[in-house]
Design a protein around this motif. Structure first.
Motif, PDB file in Angstrom:
ATOM      1  N   ILE A  28       0.799  -1.367  -0.037  1.00 43.83           N
ATOM      2  CA  ILE A  28      -0.113  -0.114   0.087  1.00 43.83           C
ATOM      3  C   ILE A  28       0.933   1.217   0.074  1.00 43.83           C
ATOM      4  O   ILE A  28       0.626   2.058  -0.923  1.00 43.83           O
ATOM      5  CB  ILE A  28      -0.941   0.134   1.302  1.00 43.83           C
ATOM      6  N   ILE A  29       1.988   1.278   0.789  1.00 40.14           N
ATOM      7  CA  ILE A  29       2.795   2.509   0.986  1.00 40.14           C
ATOM      8  C   ILE A  29       3.595   2.697  -0.205  1.00 40.14           C
ATOM      9  O   ILE A  29       3.556   3.875  -0.789  1.00 40.14           O
ATOM     10  CB  ILE A  29       3.628   2.580   2.314  1.00 40.14           C
ATOM     11  N   PHE A  30       4.081   1.642  -0.971  1.00 38.56           N
ATOM     12  CA  PHE A  30       4.887   1.589  -2.124  1.00 38.56           C
ATOM     13  C   PHE A  30       4.107   2.221  -3.062  1.00 38.56           C
ATOM     14  O   PHE A  30       4.698   3.083  -3.842  1.00 38.56           O
ATOM     15  CB  PHE A  30       5.393   0.380  -2.390  1.00 38.56           C
ATOM     16  N   GLN A  31       2.821   1.992  -3.382  1.00 37.59           N
ATOM     17  CA  GLN A  31       1.953   2.520  -4.091  1.00 37.59           C
ATOM     18  C   GLN A  31       1.861   4.046  -4.428  1.00 37.59           C
ATOM     19  O   GLN A  31       1.878   4.532  -5.255  1.00 37.59           O
ATOM     20  CB  GLN A  31       0.518   1.927  -4.305  1.00 37.59           C
ATOM     21  N   GLU A  32       2.094   4.571  -3.286  1.00 34.48           N
ATOM     22  CA  GLU A  32       2.080   6.019  -3.070  1.00 34.48           C
ATOM     23  C   GLU A  32       3.349   6.593  -2.877  1.00 34.48           C
ATOM     24  O   GLU A  32       3.255   7.799  -3.612  1.00 34.48           O
ATOM     25  CB  GLU A  32       1.479   6.451  -1.782  1.00 34.48           C
ATOM     26  N   VAL A  33       4.470   6.097  -2.651  1.00 32.10           N
ATOM     27  CA  VAL A  33       5.635   6.737  -2.338  1.00 32.10           C
ATOM     28  C   VAL A  33       6.805   6.384  -3.649  1.00 32.10           C
ATOM     29  O   VAL A  33       7.845   7.063  -3.880  1.00 32.10           O
ATOM     30  CB  VAL A  33       6.394   6.525  -1.113  1.00 32.10           C
ATOM     31  N   SER A  34       6.457   5.467  -4.345  1.00 38.26           N
ATOM     32  CA  SER A  34       7.290   4.735  -5.502  1.00 38.26           C
ATOM     33  C   SER A  34       7.624   5.965  -6.506  1.00 38.26           C
ATOM     34  O   SER A  34       8.843   6.155  -7.110  1.00 38.26           O
ATOM     35  CB  SER A  34       6.690   3.655  -6.091  1.00 38.26           C
ATOM     36  N   PRO A  35       6.552   6.993  -7.002  1.00 36.82           N
ATOM     37  CA  PRO A  35       6.835   7.834  -7.971  1.00 36.82           C
ATOM     38  C   PRO A  35       8.204   8.845  -7.334  1.00 36.82           C
ATOM     39  O   PRO A  35       9.093   9.349  -8.345  1.00 36.82           O
ATOM     40  CB  PRO A  35       5.657   8.623  -7.991  1.00 36.82           C
ATOM     41  N   TYR A  36       8.247   9.112  -5.895  1.00 43.59           N
ATOM     42  CA  TYR A  36       9.196   9.836  -5.545  1.00 43.59           C
ATOM     43  C   TYR A  36      10.658   9.244  -5.755  1.00 43.59           C
ATOM     44  O   TYR A  36      11.647   9.876  -5.595  1.00 43.59           O
ATOM     45  CB  TYR A  36       9.022  10.270  -4.290  1.00 43.59           C
ATOM     46  N   LEU A  37      10.484   7.871  -5.836  1.00 39.83           N
ATOM     47  CA  LEU A  37      12.018   7.212  -5.950  1.00 39.83           C
ATOM     48  C   LEU A  37      12.484   7.429  -7.311  1.00 39.83           C
ATOM     49  O   LEU A  37      13.751   7.250  -7.569  1.00 39.83           O
ATOM     50  CB  LEU A  37      11.862   5.784  -5.540  1.00 39.83           C
ATOM     51  N   ASP A  38      11.814   7.918  -8.182  1.00 40.25           N
ATOM     52  CA  ASP A  38      12.144   8.308  -9.523  1.00 40.25           C
ATOM     53  C   ASP A  38      12.895   9.745  -9.595  1.00 40.25           C
ATOM     54  O   ASP A  38      13.158  10.112 -10.922  1.00 40.25           O
ATOM     55  CB  ASP A  38      11.133   8.229 -10.623  1.00 40.25           C
TER      56      ASP A  38
END
Length: 354
Positions: A28-38
């Protein structure tokens, strides 16, 4: 107290829901924060391509937006005003240009009021929509450098992590901790416990501490996983990543909320002799905590609420900031939780059998 706390931690770890919570929380958390890792510096010839508007009231660097400087913002706004005067108000170009010249010495507020004489009532909204603009490669890279000069990448990422991890943990703890007092509030067990020489404070602090410790263990796992993801992704791009940022954000913005939730469970369990009535109450509490509102200027947004058990960080990645008085509110939560536990102790004492 410690025996009770250790027993509750062991029981929590044996609960399948605890082990489901870790991968579920990661997903759940990865779905939200993954764009910031790019987020990264743009290479020569690289550009962020999308069909978003050229300017907006709230943009993020991952979409190619950067804050608009005041001088440039005024020019962009005047261009939008002139375009609207021509297209919507059917002015010719010379007349629209003369209106712009009339406002040259006016500040934005005065200029917007001046435009109302032409029945142009949305001028300030147009100005708000110039807060961010699509940046060039050099603008985006310069913006990243400026924002990362004083604070490491993990400072910003950990706040976004705390935002969505806190939201997940609020709902997860509401479901998971419902079993904490369930066995003890059954009639035969409840009466038996009150005949035993166990001190009320030791019993309640052990139960609450056990539930809190279980949440802490799960949060520790989530922190280590997302710290690892952040270090692997942002680290190879040259951004600084610190584990301390994750731990600090979790300690400040999530742990007081967990303490409040488990203490509410203790109070409701003793008042109703069942923890189940606390479930809908806590869900309503989370909804209350997550509601937006309007500030003194009438602008809608998330500003936090008194004794809220949710701290959100909406907005652009590099503009994340806790709601006003968030740290003071988190301190009040800890004090309120201790008071609730003390009240629960008194309720326990009154129902003791001798």
């Amino acid at each position: 107290m410690w025996l009770i706390l250790k027993r509750e931690v062991r029981n929590a770890i044996k609960n399948p829901l605890f082990w489901i919570g870790i991968p579920l929380g990661v997903w759940i958390i990865f779905q939200e924060v993954s764009p910031y890792l790019d987020i990264h510096y743009l290479a020569e010839g690289e550009a962020i391509v999308n069909d978003y508007p050229q300017t907006t009231h709230s943009g993020d660097v991952l979409d190619g937006y950067v804050p608009t400087a005041d001088g440039m913002r005024r020019k962009l706004w005047e261009g939008l005003v002139q375009e609207t005067l021509v297209s919507a108000f059917e002015m010719d170009d010379d007349k629209a240009q003369s209106v712009i010249l009339e406002m040259q010495e006016m500040d934005i507020v005065t200029a917007c009021k001046h435009l109302e004489s032409y029945r142009f009532y949305n001028a300030y909204l147009d100005y708000a929509n110039t807060a961010y603009h699509k940046g060039t490669r050099d603008e985006i890279n310069a913006y990243l450098t400026t924002r990362l000069e004083d604070k490491p990448f993990s400072y910003y990422f950990s706040r976004k992590f705390a935002d969505f991890a806190g939201l997940f943990m609020g709902f997860f703890a509401t479901v998971f901790l419902s079993a904490l007092f369930l066995q003890d509030t059954r009639k035969n067990t409840y009466e038996l416990l009150h005949t035993k020489p166990v001190r009320a404070w030791a019993y309640l602090s052990g139960k609450v501490g056990g539930g809190f410790a279980a949440c802490l263990i799960l949060l520790t796992a989530l922190n280590l996983i997302f710290f690892g993801l952040c270090a692997a992704s942002a680290g190879r791009r040259g951004f600084e990543v610190r584990l301390a940022d994750f731990l600090l954000a979790t300690g400040l913005y999530i742990l007081p909320n967990m303490l409040m939730i488990v203490s509410v469970y203790g109070l409701i369990s003793l008042l109703c002799k069942s923890p189940l009535p606390a479930v809908p109450l806590l869900i309503l509490y989370i909804i209350y905590s997550n509601m937006g509102g309007r500030n003194a200027d009438g602008i809608y947004g998330y500003y936090g609420r008194p004794l809220a058990i949710m701290v959100r960080f909406p907005g652009a990645f590099f503009d994340t900031a806790p709601p006003p008085m968030a740290l003071l509110n988190q301190s009040f939560l800890v004090v309120a939780a201790v008071c609730i536990i003390a009240l629960s102790v008194q309720i326990w004492k009154r129902r003791r059998y001798y």
